[in-house]
Scaffold this active site. Structure first.
Site, PDB file in Angstrom:
ATOM      1  NE  ARG A   1      93.324  65.083 -17.110  1.00 29.89           N
ATOM      2  CZ  ARG A   1      92.671  64.355 -18.000  1.00 29.89           C
ATOM      3  NH1 ARG A   1      91.597  64.829 -18.549  1.00 29.89           N
ATOM      4  NH2 ARG A   1      93.088  63.163 -18.344  1.00 29.89           N
TER       5      ARG A   1
ATOM      6  CE  LYS B   1     108.217  64.053 -34.949  1.00 33.03           C
ATOM      7  NZ  LYS B   1     108.411  62.850 -34.164  1.00 33.03           N
TER       8      LYS B   1
ATOM      9  CG  ASP C   1     113.156  68.524 -36.069  1.00 30.13           C
ATOM     10  OD1 ASP C   1     114.038  67.806 -35.565  1.00 30.13           O
ATOM     11  OD2 ASP C   1     112.543  68.228 -37.098  1.00 30.13           O
ATOM     12  CG  HIS C   2     114.886  65.589 -30.779  1.00 36.26           C
ATOM     13  ND1 HIS C   2     113.813  64.967 -31.353  1.00 36.26           N
ATOM     14  CD2 HIS C   2     115.860  64.651 -30.695  1.00 36.26           C
ATOM     15  CE1 HIS C   2     114.126  63.711 -31.601  1.00 36.26           C
ATOM     16  NE2 HIS C   2     115.362  63.479 -31.214  1.00 36.26           N
TER      17      HIS C   2
ATOM     18  CG  ASP D   1     107.827  59.158 -35.748  1.00 37.78           C
ATOM     19  OD1 ASP D   1     107.401  59.930 -34.874  1.00 37.78           O
ATOM     20  OD2 ASP D   1     108.750  58.341 -35.540  1.00 37.78           O
TER      21      ASP D   1
ATOM     22  CG  HIS E   1     113.448  64.126 -36.682  1.00 37.50           C
ATOM     23  ND1 HIS E   1     113.174  65.269 -35.958  1.00 37.50           N
ATOM     24  CD2 HIS E   1     112.925  63.111 -35.965  1.00 37.50           C
ATOM     25  CE1 HIS E   1     112.510  64.933 -34.858  1.00 37.50           C
ATOM     26  NE2 HIS E   1     112.345  63.630 -34.845  1.00 37.50           N
TER      27      HIS E   1
ATOM     28  CE  LYS F   1     110.153  54.386 -34.656  1.00 34.90           C
ATOM     29  NZ  LYS F   1     111.146  55.274 -34.093  1.00 34.90           N
TER      30      LYS F   1
HETATM   31  C1  BG6 Z   1     111.240  61.134 -32.514  1.00 36.79           C
HETATM   32  C2  BG6 Z   1     110.367  60.088 -33.164  1.00 36.79           C
HETATM   33  O1  BG6 Z   1     110.888  62.416 -32.986  1.00 36.79           O
HETATM   34  O2  BG6 Z   1     112.598  60.884 -32.804  1.00 36.79           O
HETATM   35  C3  BG6 Z   1     110.774  58.702 -32.683  1.00 36.79           C
HETATM   36  O3  BG6 Z   1     108.999  60.326 -32.848  1.00 36.79           O
HETATM   37  C4  BG6 Z   1     112.252  58.479 -32.882  1.00 36.79           C
HETATM   38  O4  BG6 Z   1     110.015  57.702 -33.350  1.00 36.79           O
HETATM   39  C5  BG6 Z   1     113.068  59.633 -32.318  1.00 36.79           C
HETATM   40  O5  BG6 Z   1     112.589  57.257 -32.256  1.00 36.79           O
HETATM   41  C6  BG6 Z   1     114.532  59.493 -32.692  1.00 36.79           C
HETATM   42  O6  BG6 Z   1     115.271  60.448 -31.984  1.00 36.79           O
HETATM   43  P1  BG6 Z   1     116.803  60.196 -31.622  1.00 36.79           P
HETATM   44  O7  BG6 Z   1     117.252  61.481 -31.008  1.00 36.79           O
HETATM   45  O8  BG6 Z   1     116.837  59.026 -30.684  1.00 36.79           O
HETATM   46  O9  BG6 Z   1     117.498  59.890 -32.908  1.00 36.79           O
END
Ligand code: BG6
Length: 484
Positions: free
Chosen positions: A51, A148, A177-178, A235, A240, A331
């Site tokens: 935007r 996500k 989903d990375h 989350d 994951h 965390k």
């Molecule tokens: C994300 C979460 O999908 O993955 C975050 O929303 C998290 O809260 C992150 O910190 C962790 O990813 P990575 O690749 O740093 O382990």
């Protein structure tokens, strides 16, 4: 060892949310690295869309700053950034209005792969899908890439899937989903299905239990308003950790192909038993020397959202009946360390007597940092003095084994974006998988909401609340140490 670069076809990639955090941190630097490595073919273009009013040059400056800040250490020839920036342009686009769409349409070419990355709040997914369709940008071969959270629960995920299905086929939808793009996560499949050694032992008869840990040192600072509505369950676990669990537990797919793999993952999710609430520990970090508490971070002194979760799950099928899977994520923990540990059973009979102690083989797959694997093997303690046993790790650090090549592996986003261009959905979640995952997590979340469950406070820099340790101790087991 020389890694093979598989070229992709020229593409038009539009990044909605092109000025946002994810675009600046991951998507744009990732594309630059692919450009440097020669994988982004000539004739491809990247269009930022958001935007904010920006000219092409102003956007290019933003991209250049993002590459400088998050670009990573790969050596690129001089002048490469300028060449990369020539492929970048910008269109001010209103996801909820009609501004910018005609101009965006004008930029699309017929002969290239078209991909639209929705790096925006999920509440805009439906608007974008509808406008892509209405303004004629979406061709039958176009792909959309979604970040996500994919829904907040089963009902919202279903609604989202239904909205997208009005405009796109499932084969056009890439839900990221990375974790599935991480090198070691894919290695998990290579280890399981490329070797004869492990698969015969990969079942309840030989495996005592499996631990999956994803520990982070960061807090939720800056993302508090999103995170406080989600918590660790939504989350991290629903996506994951469940994906990791699926890859560890699934049956061998007939082929390494999208639906073959995703069908097997879905069967695992559907076979997960409901979890007894005594087998779930929720935690929230308190204040520490180097940072505020969770409640201060999210600016809600009464928040009951969990920043840590540990749980014991079971999969009801022939392979895994009776084998517990312990999952843990949180965390502000002691270290950033993610690993999957397959703990094998004791040998059925010890010929060495009680003095030899208790020994177990453990296969640990480290996702980050120091990607690699260790296999603890029991051997004789060297030297005289009888037969005493000791566990030693067979250690394979990918960086040591593969040399500098291992440093060059693409980051998860780079790999996944290239898969989108190739049209390979193997490492993306299918709609029914996401729904099945919510169907399993929803009752757990509803359960603790109904009980007004308050998470246990834990010290930042620790391994989480005491109760999480007890979850294992009660079963005569213990968590592996969280260490980098
Ligand atoms: C994300 C979460 O999908 O993955 C975050 O929303 C998290 O809260 C992150 O910190 C962790 O990813 P990575 O690749 O740093 O382990």
């Amino acid at each position: 060892m020389v890694s093979r670069l598989i070229p992709v076809d020229p593409f038009d990639l539009v990044i909605f949310g092109g000025t946002g955090d994810l675009a600046r941190r991951k998507i744009l630097p990732g594309l630059f690295r692919r450009f440097c490595s020669g994988q982004m073919p000539e004739g491809s273009q990247i269009v930022g869309a958001a935007r904010t009013e920006l000219s092409d040059d102003e956007y290019r400056q933003m991209v250049s700053d993002a590459v400088a800040e998050f670009g990573g250490g790969r050596a690129c020839e001089e002048g490469t950034l300028d060449a990369f920036l020539k492929t970048v342009s910008y269109v001010t686009t209103d996801a909820k209005g009609d501004g910018g769409w005609v101009e965006l349409h004008g930029k699309m070419r017929d002969a290239t792969v078209r991909a639209f990355y929705f790096s925006v709040a999920p509440s805009l997914f439906g608007d974008l899908a509808e406008r892509l369709h209405r303004f004629g940008l979406a061709t039958p071969d176009s792909r959309i890439v979604l970040e996500k959270p994919f829904g907040h629960d089963l009902a919202t995920a279903k609604a989202l899937n239904a909205t997208l299905a009005q405009h796109f086929n499932e084969t056009q939808i890439y839900r990221i989903d990375h974790y599935l793009g991480k090198e070691t996560v894919q290695n998990l499949m290579a280890v399981r299905f490329g070797n004869m050694l492990f698969e015969p032992l990969w079942n309840a008869q030989y495996v005592d239990h499996i631990q999956i840990t994803v520990a982070e040192t960061v807090g939720v600072g800056g993302r508090g308003s999103y995170y406080d509505k989600s918590g660790a369950m939504r989350d991290m676990v629903q996506n994951h950790l469940m994906q990791l669990l699926c890859l560890i537990a699934m049956e061998p797919p007939a082929k390494f192909e999208p639906d073959a793999v995703r069908d097997e993952k879905l069967k695992v999710i559907r076979a997960l038993e409901p979890v007894d609430w005594h087998h779930i520990v929720r935690g929230q970090y308190g204040a520490g020397d180097n940072g505020p508490s969770y409640r201060e971070d999210v600016e809600d002194p009464k928040s009951r959202t969990e920043s840590f979760i540990a749980m014991k799950c079971h999969i009801s099928n022939w392979r895994w009946a009776g084998t517990p899977f312990y999952l843990r994520t949180g965390k502000r923990l002691k270290a950033r360390a993610s690993e999957i540990a397959v703990v094998f059973k004791d040998a059925p009979h010890s010929i060495f007597g009680a003095d030899a102690g208790r020994h177990r083989n453990v296969l640990a797959i480290r996702l980050q940092p120091n990607e690699g694997m260790t296999l603890d093997v029991t051997i004789k303690e060297p030297g005289p003095g009888g037969m005493r046993l000791v566990d030693v790790p067979l250690d394979m650090s990918f960086a040591d084994a593969l040399g500098p090549e291992a440093e060059e592996v693409p980051d998860a986003y780079e790999r996944l974006i290239m898969d989108v261009i190739r049209g390979n959905q193997t490492l993306f979640m299918r709609g029914d998988e996401v729904e099945a995952a919510w169907a399993w997590t929803d009752p757990l979340i509803e359960g603790w909401q109904a009980r007004h469950d308050v998470p246990k406070t834990y010290d930042p820099g620790s391994s989480g609340p005491e109760d999480a340790l007890m979850l294992m101790h009660r079963d005569g087991r213990k968590w592996r140490e969280v260490k980098a």
